[in-house]
Design a protein around this motif. Structure first.
Motif, PDB file in Angstrom:
ATOM      1  N   ILE A  15       0.843  -1.188   0.000  1.00 49.39           N
ATOM      2  CA  ILE A  15       0.000   0.000   0.000  1.00 49.39           C
ATOM      3  C   ILE A  15       0.878   1.238   0.000  1.00 49.39           C
ATOM      4  N   ARG A  96       7.574   4.310  -9.619  1.00 50.30           N
ATOM      5  CA  ARG A  96       8.703   5.148  -9.239  1.00 50.30           C
ATOM      6  C   ARG A  96       8.294   6.614  -9.235  1.00 50.30           C
ATOM      7  N   LEU A  99       6.166   7.536  -6.431  1.00 49.53           N
ATOM      8  CA  LEU A  99       6.862   7.743  -5.168  1.00 49.53           C
ATOM      9  C   LEU A  99       7.610   9.064  -5.179  1.00 49.53           C
ATOM     10  N   TYR A 102       5.304  11.786  -4.326  1.00 51.34           N
ATOM     11  CA  TYR A 102       4.449  11.369  -3.224  1.00 51.34           C
ATOM     12  C   TYR A 102       3.761  12.545  -2.530  1.00 51.34           C
TER      13      TYR A 102
ATOM     14  N   THR B  10       8.718  -4.832   2.337  1.00 51.28           N
ATOM     15  CA  THR B  10       9.381  -3.586   2.036  1.00 51.28           C
ATOM     16  C   THR B  10       8.482  -2.472   2.518  1.00 51.28           C
ATOM     17  N   LEU B  12       7.009   1.299   2.869  1.00 56.12           N
ATOM     18  CA  LEU B  12       6.765   2.406   1.972  1.00 56.12           C
ATOM     19  C   LEU B  12       7.947   3.348   1.976  1.00 56.12           C
ATOM     20  N   LEU B  15      10.585   2.156  -0.192  1.00 60.04           N
ATOM     21  CA  LEU B  15      10.301   2.372  -1.593  1.00 60.04           C
ATOM     22  C   LEU B  15      10.593   3.813  -1.978  1.00 60.04           C
ATOM     23  N   ILE B  16      10.204   4.689  -1.089  1.00 58.45           N
ATOM     24  CA  ILE B  16      10.343   6.099  -1.442  1.00 58.45           C
ATOM     25  C   ILE B  16      11.792   6.525  -1.445  1.00 58.45           C
ATOM     26  N   SER B  18      14.404   4.641  -1.657  1.00 60.55           N
ATOM     27  CA  SER B  18      15.372   3.816  -2.375  1.00 60.55           C
ATOM     28  C   SER B  18      15.793   4.509  -3.656  1.00 60.55           C
ATOM     29  N   PRO B  20      16.190   5.184  -7.292  1.00 63.56           N
ATOM     30  CA  PRO B  20      15.299   4.799  -8.391  1.00 63.56           C
ATOM     31  C   PRO B  20      15.877   3.700  -9.260  1.00 63.56           C
ATOM     32  N   VAL B 118       4.288  10.217   4.627  1.00 66.12           N
ATOM     33  CA  VAL B 118       4.205   8.767   4.691  1.00 66.12           C
ATOM     34  C   VAL B 118       3.648   8.318   6.028  1.00 66.12           C
TER      35      VAL B 118
END
Lengths: 138, 1144
Positions: A15, A96, A99, A102, B10, B12, B15-16, B18, B20, B118
């Protein structure tokens, strides 16, 4: 006429963003897993931005795949304007990019759904508002 | 809270943050970091020297971790942002202090604020920094975030779970306190400050900052509504703004639809109007407050469409409580019809509904009619959403609390009211409005609402948007509910609505003209990825319930139309059973005129294009077919099969053409030997039946479902399609036979000829295949129907031959002026009974009325000799015989209940039994084969050649079967569930067959057996007597009403199908176990006694000695799985025995 939840997830079922309005905490977990399951079952191979609908008890769910991000909108008594949330949301072609943007997306959502009610559905308006400009430029 | 993230491995944040380019690594090393490390001295420096990108701290979010790749400070910070919550909070604080610098602003906007989003709540300790930013910073992007987070702090009412924003749980604030520069800040400290600052801002009149004013107001509304002080303050602010901006009585700007135009001042006013109205909408309703209503009513005049929407929504809510004052306060709302905002119009519909329904306004019919008219005009709205809402309102459905009276009134309104558009509707200008004005001009003349609604629904059902389809289905559901309510109250006046409905029926009929067009519009039926259609079967079922309880023809027709659309659009999601039941309901409910429509709806399914028609051209695409969407292809095939079956069973009913009630003048039948003439005659006499015949013939012959020559060349690849096709073709042949038997001439002859032609073709290809595959390869040989058709032809042959014989006999008698003697009559009677039995094996016919020897056999001959015998015909002769011999078995001609009832359907008389026996001995082996799979009684046991043939897959099970006494025959099979079980499971069976791929090539005898087993059981499975249902005794009393309605098959076909083991072959077919069945019976094993000796014919069978005690475990396909108390002679304890051999 309320939007109960807006939820973004990536294709793995993680999510990314979730916004609940008036959903008790203990139900959120249920919704989360329900929606992700719904998407994993039905969104595979569906066209980009092809809208799907599901009903769960008294609420309807509109969900779709945008790029590789799944979007779920849960609402009461609404159908197509749920989809309009999708239209106005930033369009993330990839996870990507989603994010990366975001924060912007959160702000967009904030403008589109205000306390569980659909507020602004015009793209231009939302764009202006997230930059703290008046909805109608003088 | 964060289970979504945690479970996935993983976070969030991972993910953010990391890279790209690099995949988000799991960073397991990082997670082992003690959580306190960040909380303690979490300065940047302490964590330096970790060049690896391991940003995650999954176990606890309060640990601080920083991803640092080099030591360069601020510039690098933007690139390698802090990821822990504490670090973010710190950054905000630090950057707030330097917010006049561009770099800090950029960093805030680009990395810090987005990452803060987040977390699922915002710590109040960041509030001071935010407030500082709010005061000092001038960057709009920063400020927007500041408002956002301030709003979140305000809305966060302490219990974490209730904040609107989900995300990673925010760390415990206490743990943060020591690293927080400000120190322990609580929510109670900061909230008043925030509120003060925001309200000051939102009350300021500075024009330059009015955008900030809007944002501040918005942020304020998120504060909790529990405190009355807060509310008072908010009301004060909002009304203060409205005081200034709302009172301008100036006309609304012309350019309300065009954004441009208007001076700056009015635009700013508009923006403020918007903000204040939106804020007001979020505040709790205050119905008693006249100011509230006053402001809201003023809001209707605002220039901002969103503001108008909110105003309307407030008003409509008040109107639900206090319609009178709202109606008094409101002015004209006509202009809103053309407002750009869809939701505004939706609220308008609700508002109109509340006012027009209000009891308190009974004294003011003018007002009520004004609002009703407005509501009806919304039915023409270009937006589906608005239109549907308007329909709901007309129907009396707003929430779900309406009384039955309201709903009933809604139905009456919908069916009776007529929309009269006011003269010269104030259509404003071009653009968005052009569509609606077009519409309204088209619909200028008064139109009944029901017609408008039906048209609208029809077009909506053509929509490709699933939300629209869904919504339309819901509308239909609500219509059904309202209608049911109207019926329940008896308020429904059929006569008044007939007019409207016949209009409606017309439009539906015209729609039926182009079913193909619709079918081809979606040649590839939507795939299985249709969550949206999950509920359609349920929807239809509930609709059907409504129709059933209050069945009228019109509703049935409407429903059929909907069912058809669903069936064509999403075959995968609709249950064939539901559809069939629906068809049937409609067929019964539709009345004489609707019958044709109902049948049409069924045949349309046959017209569905086969899945991926283009795919048969090459090998590569072949693979795609089966891979791409087998599910939906299967579903489609099922639908087609179901449709074919339904046609066969019900065509005669729909066409009101029965051999035993034939309208054909006696004697004319055989005169029309010319086939062409016959078809012509057929279609002129009864177009419904004729068209049904044509459809079926097409399906049986090849039609759109023919796979083509490739099927033969690469049978293995095509097994999938082949099976489906054969199935459908067989079903079609079955249906044809049923129709043939039940119909009078010339239909029977027509079908006979057709089947004959088909059989020739099929037999030929069977011969050519014989060398290769034993002639058993049904799937890949021509039409592949030879062996199945021949028994059917046999029946018809027999009937015709007997007719000829009878004709000859009659002629002889006539010529020699002989009386019919008892012997001759007996012979005739026996022939009659024999044929009747024979026919009964194929399909149900009312025994007392059905005359296999011809309607009134060849009266043309008798005309010449009427003096001798008064209209001698088979019926008469048989009756004479019956009378003489007091045969009451099927002599219940005078008693319709008996005549059509169950008693007639059984083998009762000894003669019949005997005749059956003699008849069996003459049956073509193929015929035996066709039913053997479903029959294990003496029907085929007496037939040695047949046994030889079927032994392959029946393992000779029945060869030892003794002649079973009639009584046993009937009584030993009390279970009707067996047939139902088949019906429920048959489709699964196919699935399984295809899935496990063992049905390969279709050339083994086993596979043939399998196909036939399945098919025969399918037809028996509808609890419908036919050749393929194993026992006539399972007909059930439901058959008694044969002439009133189509044969009713058990509703249990609707029962949920259970997973089912696959009867791969005849042999396995008996040993498969139904889960359901086992569940049902394994709980309490019945005890039984062997009635006869039984010798096991296969490994899974059990030999029995008369009188042996057994325990019945479960029943399967006419066999019991039984356990003995002790091992028998062969040492076996348990196995299958025929049901008939065991008394249960």
């Amino acid at each position: 006429m309320t939007i109960l939840a807006v939820l973004f997830a990536n294709s793995d079922g993680n999510i990314l963003i979730e916004r609940f309005h008036g959903v008790p905490a203990e139900e959120r977990l249920h919704w989360r897993s329900f929606l992700v399951k719904l998407g994993s079952e039905n969104l595979k191979g569906s066209k980009n931005e092809e809208l799907h609908v599901a009903s769960h008890k008294s609420v309807s769910i509109v969900y779709t795949l945008i790029g590789d991000v799944c979007l779920y909108i849960v609402g009461k008594d609404e159908y197509d304007e749920l989809a309009s949330v999708k239209d106005v949301c930033a369009k993330p072609p990839t996870e990507r990019l989603f994010l990366d943007k975001y924060g912007r997306i959160c702000l967009c959502l904030d403008e589109i759904v205000w306390k569980g009610l659909l507020e602004n559905t015009e793209k231009d308006r939302v764009r202006r508002l997230i930059r703290l400009k008046p909805p109608v430029e003088p | 809270m964060a289970s979504g993230q945690d479970s996935s491995g993983t976070t969030l944040m991972d993910l953010i943050t990391s890279d790209p380019s690099a995949a988000p690594t799991s960073g397991s090393g990082a997670s082992s970091q003690p959580p306190s490390s960040g909380g303690g001295g979490g300065s940047v420096g302490s964590l330096l020297g970790k060049p690896t990108a391991a940003p995650a701290d999954r176990k606890s979010k309060r640990g601080t971790l920083m991803q640092i790749q080099n030591e360069t400070i601020s510039a690098a910070k933007a690139l390698n942002p802090p990821v822990s919550y504490a670090q973010l909070a710190r950054s905000i604080h630090e950057l707030a202090a330097t917010c006049d610098q561009k770099s800090s602003q950029r960093q805030l906007v680009n990395s810090v604020f987005p990452k803060l989003a987040v977390y699922n709540s915002v710590d109040p300790s960041v509030a001071p920094s935010l407030l500082m930013l709010h005061q000092q910073c001038e960057d709009r992007n920063v400020l927007r975030y500041v408002y956002y987070y301030l709003a979140r702090i305000l809305s966060d009412n302490g219990s974490q779970g209730l904040s609107a924003a989900g995300g990673i749980p925010t760390p415990n604030w206490d743990a943060l306190a020591d690293i927080d520069a400000v120190g322990g800040v609580t929510r109670a400290d900061v909230v008043p400050k925030i509120v003060d600052q925001l309200s000051a801002e939102s009350s300021s009149d500075d024009v330059e900052f009015h955008a900030r004013r809007l944002a501040a107001l918005k942020a304020l509304t998120s504060s909790s509504t529990s405190s009355s002080d807060m509310m008072e303050k908010l009301y004060e602010i909002v009304f203060g703004i409205l005081e200034k901006v709302a009172d301008t009585k100036q006309k609304r700007k012309k350019g309300i639809f065009t954004k441009q135009g208007g001076d700056k001042e009015s635009i700013i006013r508009g923006n403020l109007q918007y903000a204040s109205m939106s804020a007001l909408r979020r505040l709790p309703l205050d119905p008693g407050n006249p100011a509230f209503l006053h402001r809201a009513v003023q809001g209707v005049e605002f220039s901002d469409p969103v503001a108008v929407r909110h105003a309307l929504s407030i008003i409509s809510e008040i109107a639900a409580k206090d319609p009178y004052s709202v109606a008094m306060a409101l002015g004209a709302l006509q202009d809103i019809l053309h407002l750009h905002d869809v939701l505004a119009r939706v609220y308008l519909a609700k508002l109109c509904h509340s006012i027009s329904r209000a009891r308190v306004l009974d004294q003011r019919p003018d007002i009520k009619s004004q609002y009703s008219s407005l509501l009806y005009q919304l039915l023409l709205d270009p937006s589906d959403r608005v239109c549907f809402e308007a329909i709901h309102c007309v129907l009396g459905k707003v929430d779900n609390s309406e009384s039955t009276e309201d709903r009933a009134g809604g139905w009456i309104r919908l069916t009776r009211e007529i929309l009269k558009l006011p003269e010269a509707p104030s259509v404003a200008s071009k653009g968005v409005l052009s569509k609606s004005s077009e519409k309204s001009s088209k619909a200028r003349r008064p139109q009944p609402l029901i017609k408008l609604v039906m048209r609208r629904l029809e077009s909506s059902f053509r929509s490709f948007s699933r939300p629209v389809l869904h919504a339309a289905a819901r509308v239909v559901q609500e219509m059904g509910k309202s209608r049911a309510a109207a019926y329940a109250l008896g308020a429904y006046d059929e006569g008044a609505t007939l007019q409207a409905y016949s209009d409606n029926a017309e439009s539906l009929d015209s729609d039926l003209e182009n079913p193909m067009a619709e079918g081809t519009r979606k040649p590839n039926p939507l795939s299985n990825g249709h969550g949206g259609m999950d509920t359609i079967a349920g929807l239809l079922a509930s609709l059907m319930e409504v129709v059933r309880t209050t069945a009228t023809p019109d509703m049935a027709v409407t429903l059929l139309e909907i069912a058809r659309i669903f069936a064509t659009k999403v075959p995968g999601k609709i249950d064939a059973d539901v559809l069939q039941l629906l068809w049937k309901t409609c067929l019964v409910g539709a009345g004489p005129d609707g019958k044709h429509t109902a049948l049409e709806a069924v045949t349309i399914v046959l017209d569905l294009p086969p899945p991926q028609p283009g795919s048969m051209s090459g090998l590569t695409s072949v693979d795609m077919v089966s891979a791409s969407d087998p599910k939906s292809a299967m579903a489609l095939q099922r639908l087609v099969q179901a449709a074919v079956w339904f046609l066969g069973e019900n065509a005669n009913y729909a066409a009101s053409e029965y051999a035993w009630e034939s309208a054909t003048p006696p004697g004319t039948a055989l005169m029309m030997l010319d086939a062409d003439k016959m078809v012509a005659a057929a279609s002129s006499r009864n177009p419904t039946l004729a068209s049904a015949l044509t459809r079926l013939q097409r399906c049986a012959f090849s039609g759109s479902w023919e796979v083509g020559p490739l099927q033969m060349t690469i049978p293995l690849l095509y097994v999938f399609e082949a099976l489906g096709n054969v199935r459908i073709r067989i079903a079609a042949v079955q249906a044809l036979t049923t129709i043939a038997i039940r119909s009078g001439e010339p239909y029977r002859l027509q079908i006979y000829e057709f089947l004959h032609a088909l059989a020739l073709g099929g037999v030929q290809s069977n011969f050519s295949e014989l060398q290769l595959s034993n002639g058993e390869n049904q799937g890949a040989s021509g039409t592949g129907l030879g062996s199945l058709i021949s028994p059917m032809l046999k029946v018809l042959d027999e009937m015709y031959r007997a007719q000829d014989d009878l004709a000859r006999d009659i002629r002889q008698h006539d010529n020699s002026k002989q009386e019919w003697n008892d012997e001759e009559l007996k012979k005739l009677y026996e022939t009659h009974e024999r044929l009747l039995d024979f026919v009964s094996l194929f399909c149900f016919v009312p025994r007392a009325k059905y005359l296999p020897l011809g309607p009134t056999a060849l009266c043309n001959y008798h005309v010449l000799t009427r003096s001798m015998l008064n209209c001698v015909d088979s019926a008469k002769l048989i009756e004479i015989y019956r009378n003489r011999h007091n045969i009451s078995a099927s002599g219940g001609l005078s008693d319709p209940a008996v005549a059509t009832g169950i008693s007639d359907l059984m083998y009762e008389s000894k003669e019949a039994q005997k005749e059956t026996g003699t008849m069996q001995s003459r049956i073509d082996p193929d015929l035996a084969m066709a039913w053997a799979a479903g029959l294990e009684d003496d029907v085929w046991a007496n037939n040695a050649p047949a046994v030889d043939k079927v032994k392959d897959f029946l393992a000779g099970a029945g060869t030892d079967a003794p002649d079973v006494d009639d009584e046993e025959y009937m009584n030993s099979r009390p279970s009707v569930g067996y047939d139902d079980m088949w019906a429920k499971t048959i489709l699964e069976t196919y699935d399984a067959e295809e899935d496990d791929g063992r049905y390969s090539g279709g050339s083994s005898p086993d596979s043939t057996g399998s196909v036939e087993t399945s098919i025969s059981s399918h037809f028996g499975g509808m609890n419908y007597p036919s050749l393929f249902s194993s026992k006539p005794s399972s007909y059930g009393a439901s058959q008694q009403t044969i002439r009133e309605e189509p044969p009713s098959y058990s509703t249990s076909v609707l029962q949920k199908r259970e997973s089912f083991e696959n009867p791969l072959s005849g042999r396995d077919g008996r040993s498969f176990g139904s889960n359901e069945d086992e569940d049902k019976s394994s709980g309490n094993p019945q005890s039984g006694k062997a009635l006869y000796d039984f010798t096991a014919g296969g490994d899974d069978e059990l030999s029995l000695t008369t009188g042996e005690e057994v325990e019945i475990q479960y029943e399967v396909d006419g066999w019991y799985y039984v356990k003995k108390k002790r091992p028998g002679r062969d040492g076996k304890m348990a196995g299958l025995v025929p049901v008939l051999y065991v008394s249960s």
